[in-house]
Every structure is written in structure tokens, then in C-alpha cells.
Scaffold this active site. Structure first.
Site, short mmCIF file in Angstrom:
data_model
loop_
_atom_site.label_atom_id
_atom_site.label_comp_id
_atom_site.label_asym_id
_atom_site.label_seq_id
_atom_site.Cartn_x
_atom_site.Cartn_y
_atom_site.Cartn_z
N THR A 1 47.72 35.02 33.69
CA THR A 1 48.65 35.07 34.82
C THR A 1 48.95 33.69 35.38
O THR A 1 50.07 33.42 35.80
CB THR A 1 48.05 35.98 35.93
OG1 THR A 1 47.94 37.30 35.40
CG2 THR A 1 48.93 36.02 37.16
N SER B 1 44.80 37.43 28.42
CA SER B 1 43.38 37.24 28.07
C SER B 1 42.78 38.42 27.33
O SER B 1 41.75 38.28 26.67
CB SER B 1 42.55 36.90 29.31
OG SER B 1 42.41 38.01 30.15
N THR C 1 42.58 36.32 33.91
CA THR C 1 41.37 36.73 34.63
C THR C 1 40.77 38.03 34.08
O THR C 1 39.62 38.34 34.37
CB THR C 1 41.66 36.92 36.13
OG1 THR C 1 42.68 37.92 36.26
CG2 THR C 1 42.11 35.63 36.77
N ASP C 2 41.54 38.78 33.29
CA ASP C 2 41.06 40.10 32.86
C ASP C 2 39.76 40.02 32.07
O ASP C 2 38.91 40.91 32.17
CB ASP C 2 42.13 40.81 32.02
CG ASP C 2 43.25 41.39 32.89
OD1 ASP C 2 43.17 41.25 34.12
OD2 ASP C 2 44.19 41.98 32.33
N1 GLU Z 1 45.43 39.80 35.80
C1 GLU Z 1 45.37 39.08 34.60
C2 GLU Z 1 45.33 37.59 34.92
O1 GLU Z 1 45.02 37.33 36.03
C3 GLU Z 1 46.41 39.55 33.64
C4 GLU Z 1 46.62 38.81 32.38
C5 GLU Z 1 45.45 38.18 31.68
O2 GLU Z 1 44.28 38.45 31.93
O3 GLU Z 1 45.76 37.37 30.80
O4 GLU Z 1 45.55 36.67 34.21
#
Ligand code: GLU
Length: 326
Positions: A14, A58, A90-91
Site C-alpha cells: 500500500t 505483500s 502490511t498484510d
Molecule cells: N493493506 C495492505 C498494505 O498495507 C495491502 C497490500 C499489501 O499488503 O501489499 O500494504
């Protein structure tokens, strides 16, 4: 004044996402260079080398790719970087941070960060998190601590942190332990001294497969019964409560644990597994007797990372020493 050298790698997530056209969902498109441009303050703090090693959500990162990121980070330290920052989605950040931590052999810090709001969103947290992560990576008191996760002004130890909220800005916490530090007026403050770390060698093999299943009420045993036949080399179970499974699962697990390492963690999201409290079939005392290892405070996902790495360097016999709690 000679500024310290800092290395930053962007992997996607993200923090690197924006919509290509109005009304479309966000996708990873923002390079490391563009991320860096969002934190002009950094030029006064460090000489920065930035690289875009990936533009991936991710969920699609894998262990092979993470090993290549690690080798890039090792090279940066050899070249004189005082710390390394990795930005990603963050995932899966709680898993990648643990993966890096088990393999990070340097005194210098490696800091992982991301964002909950995409680059073009109002109040995007990416730049603030990146700048905080860089401050932590540059701080002298971050040395000897392995890998840290910096999000929303907090510092979390890689082996404790979890993503505990799907969309909130405050998405990360370290249940039962709390953050190990925070940024106070841009200064890196730790709440605890560093603890001794055991670092694993790089895996010599990467084809091993570790399955992860969660215990659930009235679950059948079909998947469990086929774990060995499917060729899995290890099994991690998210057990009920303090690390428990049903009687029918316990019977199958006994057979599996004779052949491959089995770890039972708690599926609750916080706290440790028990060791010597419950004596019923499927309780932790019974599972230990059947050859299962209890994960202690390690969550199922991090236990799976640990087991995959241990099998990869043929050190699965040392599993117990990695699950011992401080
Ligand atoms: N919520 C995730 C992020 O914060 C979505 C996408 C990911 O993990 O790449 O990045």
C-alpha cells in the site's frame, strides 16, 4: 559533516500504491525513488541509496524473493550502510519481519515498514512511517536488536509483532508484550534493553513445505490425514486456547508427529501455549507426549516461518531451543 549511509528497498504494498485511473483500485506503482522524494527531511540525516526491488502486493511475496532481498541488504551493510529499511505491504509484514530476523546476522538494524493508506490518499501514513523507520535505522540504540517493525510511531520486535487490525491506522501491535519502543519527538526510544539473539544460517534448500492449519469446532480430519502423503515436511497448527485440539485431531497428529516436526501454537492471537496444565486427550500435555512441540508465545505464522527455515538448514532438531521463552 559526513552523513551516515542508509539503504532503503521498496518491495511494493500500500505504501507504494495508487490508482492508475480515477475510480480504479490502488495497485503498486510508486518506486522507491518517489517514496524517498516524499521525505525530503531525510537528506539532512543520511546519504541514502534507494532501490525498487519489487512492486508487489505483500500477499505475493515468497521466501525465494525474501532471500534475494536479504542478500541485497547484506551487501548494503558490507558497503558501509549503518542500517537498512525495507518498505512493503502490511498484510504479510509480521511474517517477513520474522523471516528476516531469524537470518539477520548484523549488529546494524534492519527496519521494516509500510503504510495503511495509499500514496495519494488524504493523510497517507507512508511518508511518516518511512521517515520514522529511517530514524530508527540510523539510531545508535537500534544496534544489536535484529529486525524492528516501525509503524504509526511505534517500534515492534519482529518476533512479537502482529497485524491486528485490517484497515485501521493503528494496525500493528505486539500482544502480551507491547511495543519495544517508540519515536518521541523524532528520537528513537526503547522501553527494553536488547536481548541475545540466535541467528540461523541461510537455508541450503528451499523446496521444503510446511503446512499450517487452524483447529476449529467440529473440524474433520481429511486434510490432516493427507499431510504426509501430500509430501509436507512440517506442520504447524493454530490450536484452541493454550494449544489444544480435538480428540480426533490428536489421534491423527500422533501419527504425523512420528514422521515430521509438528508445532502447536495458540489461535487466540495473544498469550502463550501451556505446557503442564491440561491432561485431556488433545490437551497440551497429551500433545507433548505424542511428540508435538508447543510454540510458547510464537504465533502460528511465525512458528511456520521458523520451522521452514530450520528444515532448510537441517536444524529442525534444535526446534525446542527456539521455542524456549524468555
Ligand atoms: N493493506 C495492505 C498494505 O498495507 C495491502 C497490500 C499489501 O499488503 O501489499 O500494504
Amino acid at each position: 559533516m559526513d552523513l551516515p549511509q542508509l539503504a532503503i528497498a521498496a518491495l511494493g504494498g500500500t505504501v507504494s500504491m495508487q490508482a492508475r485511473n480515477a475510480g480504479e483500485g490502488v495497485v503498486p506503482t510508486v518506486s522507491g525513488e518517489t517514496l524517498l522524494a516524499s521525505v525530503p527531511e531525510l537528506t539532512a540525516l543520511a546519504r541514502v541509496d534507494v532501490e525498487t526491488l519489487g512492486l508487489l502486493p505483500s500477499a505475493s511475496l515468497d521466501f525465494e524473493f525474501l532471500l534475494s532481498v536479504l542478500s541485497w541488504a547484506n551487501f548494503q551493510i558490507k558497503q558501509g550502510a549503518v542500517g537498512v529499511v525495507i518498505t512493503q505491504g502490511t498484510d504479510t509484514l509480521e511474517e517477513t519481519a520474522a523471516f528476516f530476523d531469524y537470518l539477520w546476522a548484523h549488529d546494524e538494524p534492519l527496519v521494516v515498514t509500510g503504510a495503511m493508506r495509499s500514496a495519494a490518499q488524504a493523510g497517507a501514513d507512508g511518508p511518516a512511517n518511512l521517515l520514522d523507520a529511517c530514524r530508527v535505522a540510523l539510531a545508535e540504540n537500534s544496534r544489536l536488536r535484529g529486525v524492528q517493525v516501525v509503524m504509526n510511531g511505534q517500534i515492534h520486535a519482529a518476533c512479537r509483532v502482529r497485524k491486528t487490525d485490517s484497515l485501521a491506522l493503528q494496525a500493528f501491535s505486539s500482544p502480551a508484550f507491547g511495543p519495544c519502543g517508540m519515536l518521541v519527538e523524532n528520537i528513537t526510544r526503547y522501553l527494553r534493553p536488547p536481548t541475545p539473539r540466535t541467528v540461523l544460517p541461510l537455508p541450503q534448500q528451499t523446496t521444503q513445505k510446511v503446512a499450517m492449519l487452524e483447529a476449529s469446532l467440529s473440524a474433520d480430519t481429511l486434510l490432516l490425514e493427507n499431510i504426509l502423503e501430500l509430501g509436507y515436511d512440517g506442520l504447524v497448527l493454530g490450536g484452541f486456547g493454550a494449544g489444544h485440539v480435538s480428540q480426533s485431531w490428536a489421534d491423527v497428529i500422533e501419527k504425523i508427529a512420528r514422521k515430521i516436526p509438528v508445532i502447536v501454537a495458540t489461535r487466540t492471537g495473544s498469550g502463550s501455549t501451556a505446557h503442564s496444565s491440561y491432561g485431556f486427550i488433545g490437551g497440551e500435555m497429551d500433545l507433548i507426549r505424542k511428540g508435538v512441540s508447543m510454540a510458547g508465545f510464537l504465533c502460528p505464522r511465525k512458528a511456520r516461518i521458523l520451522l521452514w527455515l530450520l528444515i532448510g538448514c537441517q536444524r529442525q532438531d534444535e526446534l525446542a531451543s527456539f521455542l524456549l521463552e524468555d
